[in-house]
Design a protein around this motif. Structure first.
Motif, short mmCIF file in Angstrom:
data_model
loop_
_atom_site.label_atom_id
_atom_site.label_comp_id
_atom_site.label_asym_id
_atom_site.label_seq_id
_atom_site.Cartn_x
_atom_site.Cartn_y
_atom_site.Cartn_z
N GLU A 178 35.74 30.25 40.68
CA GLU A 178 34.50 30.64 39.99
C GLU A 178 33.31 30.64 40.95
OE1 GLU A 178 32.35 32.09 36.96
OE2 GLU A 178 34.39 31.42 36.53
N THR A 179 33.33 29.78 41.96
CA THR A 179 32.21 29.68 42.90
C THR A 179 32.03 30.97 43.71
OG1 THR A 179 32.59 27.30 43.09
CG2 THR A 179 31.27 28.33 44.81
N THR A 180 33.12 31.59 44.11
CA THR A 180 33.00 32.84 44.87
C THR A 180 33.06 34.07 43.97
OG1 THR A 180 35.38 32.88 45.35
CG2 THR A 180 33.95 31.85 46.99
N ALA A 227 30.58 37.56 44.14
CA ALA A 227 31.35 38.75 44.49
C ALA A 227 31.18 39.83 43.43
CB ALA A 227 32.83 38.39 44.67
N LEU A 228 31.21 39.45 42.16
CA LEU A 228 31.02 40.43 41.08
C LEU A 228 29.61 41.00 41.13
CD1 LEU A 228 31.98 41.92 38.57
CD2 LEU A 228 31.28 39.91 37.22
N VAL A 284 36.11 40.44 44.82
CA VAL A 284 36.21 40.03 43.41
C VAL A 284 37.65 39.68 43.09
CG1 VAL A 284 35.96 40.77 41.01
CG2 VAL A 284 34.21 41.39 42.68
N GLU A 285 38.56 40.55 43.50
CA GLU A 285 39.97 40.35 43.22
C GLU A 285 40.49 39.06 43.87
OE1 GLU A 285 44.02 43.04 43.16
OE2 GLU A 285 42.33 43.70 44.37
N ALA A 286 40.08 38.80 45.10
CA ALA A 286 40.51 37.58 45.79
C ALA A 286 40.01 36.33 45.07
CB ALA A 286 40.02 37.60 47.24
N ALA A 287 38.78 36.37 44.60
CA ALA A 287 38.22 35.22 43.88
C ALA A 287 38.97 34.98 42.58
CB ALA A 287 36.73 35.45 43.61
#
Length: 92
Positions: A37-39, A43-44, A28-31
């Motif tokens: 927004e796509t990843t 991830a969330l 989540v942090e990396a995205a």
């Protein structure tokens, strides 16, 4: 540890489950850092599903304070960015 998912409730999380949740939190942090927004959304959702899977639902009528608060799965990338600490959503 008690983790609250906003709008959903609290979950009791065993210490041994935190490593896996930290892995999901890192995604989540990396995205968010990449403003991707796509990843971000998957991830969330994976992080929240991880909490639901490893956690035990805390009694709804309990007045126990949450150790951590996570956003709902429909939170925007900007909303989650505001919630991040230096350690991500889940410290560790």
């Amino acid at each position: 540890m008690i983790i609250r998912i906003l709008g959903e409730g609290q979950f009791d999380i065993a210490e041994e489950a935190l490593d896996r949740l930290n892995e999901l939190d890192s995604a989540v942090e990396a995205a968010i850092e990449a403003d991707d927004e796509t990843t971000f959304r998957p991830a969330l959702v994976a992080l929240l599903e991880g909490v639901r899977t490893v956690g035990v639902r805390h009694a709804d009528d309990s007045l126990d304070e949450s150790d951590l608060i996570l956003p709902p799965d429909d939170a925007s990338i900007a909303e989650v960015r505001q919630m991040l600490s230096d350690d991500g959503l889940i410290p560790g």
